[in-house]
Scaffold this active site. Structure first.
Site, PDB file in Angstrom:
ATOM      1  N   GLU B  68     -36.832  14.746   2.860  1.00 45.11           N
ATOM      2  CA  GLU B  68     -35.866  15.811   2.572  1.00 45.11           C
ATOM      3  C   GLU B  68     -34.980  16.134   3.773  1.00 45.11           C
ATOM      4  OE1 GLU B  68     -39.057  16.000   1.797  1.00 45.11           O
ATOM      5  OE2 GLU B  68     -39.292  16.565  -0.305  1.00 45.11           O
ATOM      6  N   PHE B 130     -49.601  27.122  -5.606  1.00 47.73           N
ATOM      7  CA  PHE B 130     -49.361  25.757  -5.124  1.00 47.73           C
ATOM      8  C   PHE B 130     -47.893  25.557  -4.766  1.00 47.73           C
ATOM      9  CE2 PHE B 130     -48.471  21.205  -6.125  1.00 47.73           C
ATOM     10  CZ  PHE B 130     -49.174  20.674  -5.052  1.00 47.73           C
ATOM     11  N   GLN B 131     -47.660  25.099  -3.566  1.00 42.51           N
ATOM     12  CA  GLN B 131     -46.317  24.792  -3.060  1.00 42.51           C
ATOM     13  C   GLN B 131     -45.375  25.990  -3.075  1.00 42.51           C
ATOM     14  OE1 GLN B 131     -45.008  21.079  -4.925  1.00 42.51           O
ATOM     15  NE2 GLN B 131     -46.064  19.971  -3.295  1.00 42.51           N
ATOM     16  N   LYS B 180     -38.692  27.930 -10.843  1.00 40.61           N
ATOM     17  CA  LYS B 180     -38.734  26.915 -11.889  1.00 40.61           C
ATOM     18  C   LYS B 180     -38.421  27.495 -13.272  1.00 40.61           C
ATOM     19  CE  LYS B 180     -41.669  23.180 -13.591  1.00 40.61           C
ATOM     20  NZ  LYS B 180     -42.889  22.388 -13.345  1.00 40.61           N
ATOM     21  N   MET B 489     -33.271   9.438  27.226  1.00 37.17           N
ATOM     22  CA  MET B 489     -32.705  10.643  27.825  1.00 37.17           C
ATOM     23  C   MET B 489     -33.783  11.474  28.514  1.00 37.17           C
ATOM     24  SD  MET B 489     -30.051  12.149  28.641  1.00 37.17           S
ATOM     25  CE  MET B 489     -28.545  11.916  27.701  1.00 37.17           C
TER      26      MET B 489
HETATM   27  C1  LIG Z   1     -36.316  15.873  16.836  1.00 38.70           C
HETATM   28  C2  LIG Z   1     -36.196  15.757  18.309  1.00 38.70           C
HETATM   29  N1  LIG Z   1     -37.303  15.619  19.069  1.00 38.70           N
HETATM   30  C3  LIG Z   1     -37.202  15.507  20.422  1.00 38.70           C
HETATM   31  C4  LIG Z   1     -35.981  15.545  21.028  1.00 38.70           C
HETATM   32  C5  LIG Z   1     -35.869  15.441  22.538  1.00 38.70           C
HETATM   33  N2  LIG Z   1     -35.131  14.227  22.924  1.00 38.70           N
HETATM   34  C6  LIG Z   1     -33.822  14.231  23.209  1.00 38.70           C
HETATM   35  S1  LIG Z   1     -33.226  12.723  23.579  1.00 38.70           S
HETATM   36  C7  LIG Z   1     -34.732  12.013  23.385  1.00 38.70           C
HETATM   37  C8  LIG Z   1     -34.939  10.558  23.598  1.00 38.70           C
HETATM   38  C9  LIG Z   1     -34.298   9.762  22.547  1.00 38.70           C
HETATM   39  O1  LIG Z   1     -34.735   8.440  22.693  1.00 38.70           O
HETATM   40  P1  LIG Z   1     -33.984   7.276  21.960  1.00 38.70           P
HETATM   41  O2  LIG Z   1     -33.799   7.617  20.535  1.00 38.70           O
HETATM   42  O3  LIG Z   1     -34.662   5.995  22.243  1.00 38.70           O
HETATM   43  O4  LIG Z   1     -32.549   7.313  22.624  1.00 38.70           O
HETATM   44  P2  LIG Z   1     -32.139   6.951  24.133  1.00 38.70           P
HETATM   45  O5  LIG Z   1     -32.084   8.240  24.878  1.00 38.70           O
HETATM   46  O6  LIG Z   1     -33.157   6.014  24.672  1.00 38.70           O
HETATM   47  O7  LIG Z   1     -30.788   6.350  24.008  1.00 38.70           O
HETATM   48  C10 LIG Z   1     -35.700  12.974  23.046  1.00 38.70           C
HETATM   49  C11 LIG Z   1     -37.119  12.713  22.827  1.00 38.70           C
HETATM   50  C12 LIG Z   1     -34.857  15.721  20.197  1.00 38.70           C
HETATM   51  N3  LIG Z   1     -33.620  15.809  20.690  1.00 38.70           N
HETATM   52  N4  LIG Z   1     -34.981  15.804  18.854  1.00 38.70           N
END
Ligand SMILES: Cc1ncc(C[n+]2csc(CCOP(=O)(O)OP(=O)(O)O)c2C)c(N)n1
Ligand SMILES: [Mg+2]
Lengths: 177, 577
Positions: B68, B130-131, B180, B489
């Protein structure tokens, strides 16, 4: 500088409106001291009175954020000099025998009303400004307050809203221009 | 979908006959159709089975995502690519809670979407059946507004208002929760008309006095700078904005979501501002004496430390949301209004200025490009080179969505976005997994345009299941995975600010090429520089979704970078040039 403000809100009378207002104030870290809500003079419109503390900019931001809630029709930042801001308190005071007459006497000085009495206590109702209530409560504490409830503030501007003094700011979002 | 508008035919028919008696579910479909929406993204379940009963006979194309949250993100992609309202559907309980992240994403990026959720039958509400979850309570802070409908006669008007709220004023997500039994109840269907509310009257036309004050400030400025935010794009004001920039000759910078407010390749477009902004843009912010903000909310990733933000500038702030004015940055001239309406009035008030020396100064602030390749592997595919090749091969005309991370910033820095509605990225919430589902939504909304998504190996593993959706819908989506084997990152922050303590950032993954093939899509792997362009060209020539696994250097960093909490002037520039 932090100061106390009284925001008066006109809101659509729907279930959940109070929840929306309170949730907004909480998540944006505004400090609410008291909040009251009840019917207004208009059908389907409630009036909320919110007491909060903050810097002028915080209060302004609070007003603007409140306006973003769909059910909020109007927000007014009431200046104390321009408004009547009142509160109701009920106190149950220990009062036996000879003391009882003294308690009732003291209450009458404040224009408070005795609502009920038991052999050991009297219940007194008092409405007034924050200062009046504080002063009254100081006296009642001498006898011993057993139970107490305060209603939170309710407020109305003194003048008719059309002619409101410039000091009472309608926190209209358009006022930003 | 056939081009004829079924709703008008029906409305005409209705004028001559008695109103039809329909179920709540059928009315939901009619009400959605009446908003000009032909595509919905969703996932069925108990509380919405009656709604799904009505969908096959409705004039709606339903896209079954595999989660979703990705229905929500697809609705966002659809909305951002088309400028229309996106619509998603989920069942009660877990279906509804799975939408929360998408609603928050739309809230922070002001994206117009309407979510319809099923709720347990009314007699069970409040009894932990439920739900059952209190989804209107849960989503209070992440929706512009939400509703629970308790009367079948109010479905049409509620959905009408929900769409109106989503798209008007400052756009945002609106949720409509429907028990519902209300889906099952029947009533005469009368198409709803919008009833205006006293309490909701967004200011679109600005106060002319403020417009003139803005024009005066612009006339007096020696080193004016324009910053463009998402508001320009949301108000469909790209043309008016470009005209304003050209008339005044004022150099222009962009927030992450403002990219595309005008053609980034335009000589007056300086680049992106903020944490990973172009050096030139951040330097210009430091020096400008007037900053004219169109439709940006001064987010901390764009401003850096506020006390060091545009320290010499007087600020003009144009925004449709009065609450944004003065929220983060002191504003000398607030102009509340829709960007397009403001520009209609402001452009005639301003004169062409001569900003040659100021522009030359900015030009002199070189952008540096970091070479990411290691000495011993000069043929690594450089992340920024991949981005540039995609932009070049597609002539900057494709819709590009991204996931969140380093690859997102490389894309923002190097794509050169030409059109407002062809750059779709999760800015405010920074939601990993956003890339592929938003590309699905974008492709559904703009089947005429080429669609790419640039994702990380981490984020792709959050929403890669949407390959199935892409295959099922036969969508031509090209997926570029910038595969560095890291949550890049986060690794970069650990590298720069946490003594290289690479805690839980090395991330393995499946063989992405085989994965694509397993889903019935095409997979291509690229491991050298020379293969980049041929792979991109090949992907474009293949029908259906194509995934390119670009295996890149694991430890390349994104530069420049403004450290969190630092001023924009303090850029870490890497060992570039
Ligand atoms: C849902 C979610 N969880 C955690 C983060 C924290 N976060 C930001 S960038 C990143 C790394 C992303 O890794 P990747 O998809 O391999 O991209 P890259 O930075 O290596 O290009 C994380 C864990 C986030 N932004 N969103
Ligand atoms: Mg990665």
């Amino acid at each position: 500088m932090e100061s106390q403000h009284t925001l008066v809100l006109l809101v659509e009378d729907h279930p959940g409106v109070l929840n929306r207002v309170v949730s907004l104030m909480r998540r944006r870290s505004f400090n609410i001291d008291s909040i009251t809500v009840g019917h207004s003079e208009q059908p389907n419109v409630s009036r909320m009175t919110i007491q909060l503390r903050g810097e002028a900019e915080d209060i302004e931001q609070a007003g603007k954020q409140l306006y973003k809630l769909l059910e909020v029709i109007k927000v007014i930042d009431l200046q104390p000099s321009e408004a009547m801001i009142r509160e109701l308190v009920l106190v149950k005071v220990a009062a036996k025998g000879a003391i009882r007459a003294e308690v009732v006497q003291t209450a009458s000085i404040y224009g408070a009303r005795v609502l009920d009495a038991t052999p050991n206590s009297v219940m007194i109702e008092m409405a007034g400004t924050e200062e009046e209530i504080e002063s009254f409560l100081t006296m009642m504490r001498v006898y011993g307050i057993r139970e107490m409830v305060r209603s939170g503030k309710v407020a109305l501007p003194r003048t008719l809203s059309k002619k409101t003094d410039s000091q009472t700011r309608h926190m209209n979002p358009l006022a930003a221009d | 979908m056939v081009a004829t508008d079924p709703t008008t035919q029906r409305t005409e028919a209705n004028q001559h006959t008695q109103p039809e008696v329909l179920t709540g579910a059928q009315i939901v479909c009619r009400a959605i159709e009446a908003e000009g929406v032909s595509t919905v993204f969703g996932y069925p379940g108990g509380a919405v089975i009656p709604l799904y009963d009505a969908i096959p006979e409705a004039n709606l194309h339903h896209v079954l995502t595999r989660f979703e949250q990705w229905s929500g993100m697809a609705a966002i992609g659809y909305a951002r690519a088309t400028g229309k309202v996106g619509c998603c559907i989920a069942t009660s309980g877990p279906g509804a809670t799975n939408l929360v992240t998408a609603l928050a994403d739309a809230m922070l990026d002001s994206v117009p979407i309407v979510a319809i959720t099923g709720q347990v039958i009314e007699p069970l509400i409040g009894r932990d059946g439920f739900q059952e979850v209190d989804i209107t309570g849960i989503t209070l802070p992440v929706t512009k507004h939400n509703y629970i409908v308790h009367d079948v006669n109010e479905i049409a008007s509620t959905i009408k208002e929900a769409f109106y709220l989503a798209r008007s004023g400052r756009p945002g997500p609106v949720l409509v929760d429907i028990p519902k039994n209300i889906f099952q109840a029947k009533t005469e269907y009368i198409p709803a008309k919008l009833t205006p509310r006293k309490s909701y009257q967004p200011t679109t036309i600005p106060n002319m006095r403020q417009v003139r004050l803005a024009a005066d400030a612009i006339a007096q400025a020696k080193r004016p700078l324009i910053m463009a935010g998402h508001g320009v794009i949301l108000s469909n004001a790209e043309d008016e904005f470009t005209e304003f920039v050209e008339k005044t000759g004022i150099p222009t910078i962009f927030t992450l979501l403002g990219l595309g407010a005008m053609d980034e390749l335009h000589p007056l477009a300086i680049g992106m501002m903020g944490m990973h902004g172009h050096r030139r843009a951040n330097r210009a912010l430091d020096e400008c004496d007037l900053l004219i903000n169109f439709g940006a909310r001064f987010d901390d990733r764009a401003t850096g430390k506020l006390s060091g933000f545009a320290p010499n500038a007087k600020v003009i702030h144009v925004d449709i949301d009065p609450a944004e004015i003065g929220k983060n940055v002191q504003t000398a001239v607030p102009v509340v209004g829709d960007v397009k309406e403001v520009l209609k009035l402001l452009t005639p008030e301003v004169q062409a200025g001569d900003h040659t020396s100021w522009r030359n100064w900015i030009e002199g602030q070189h952008n540096r490009v970091l070479r990411a390749a290691l000495e011993d592997r000069p043929d690594w595919p450089e992340p920024y080179a991949i981005i540039k090749e995609i932009a070049d091969v597609t002539n900057h005309d494709a819709i590009v969505t991204t996931d969140v991370g380093q690859h997102q910033m490389w894309a923002a820095q190097h794509l050169g976005v030409k059109h407002g509605k062809r750059w779709i990225t999760s800015g405010g919430l920074g939601t990993m997994g956003f890339g592929l589902p938003s590309a699905i939504g974008a492709k559904m909304g703009r089947p005429d345009l080429e669609v790419w998504t640039i994702v990380g190996d981490g984020g792709f593993q959050m929403s890669g299941t949407e390959l199935a959706t892409s295959v099922q819908e036969g969508l031509d989506i090209n997926i570029a995975i910038i595969n560095n084997g890291y949550l890049g990152m986060v690794r970069q922050w650990q590298d720069l600010f946490h003594a290289r303590n690479y805690s839980e950032v090395a991330i393995s993954g499946p063989d992405f090429v085989k994965l694509a093939e397993a889903y019935g899509a095409t997979g291509i792997r690229v491991t050298t520089d020379a293969e980049i362009r041929p792979a991109i060209e090949k992907a474009r020539s293949i029908k259906g979704p194509v995934l390119i696994d670009f295996v890149v250097e694991p430890e390349a960093n994104v530069y420049p970078m403004v450290a969190p909490g630092a001023a924009n002037s303090q850029m870490i520039e890497g060992n570039g040039e």
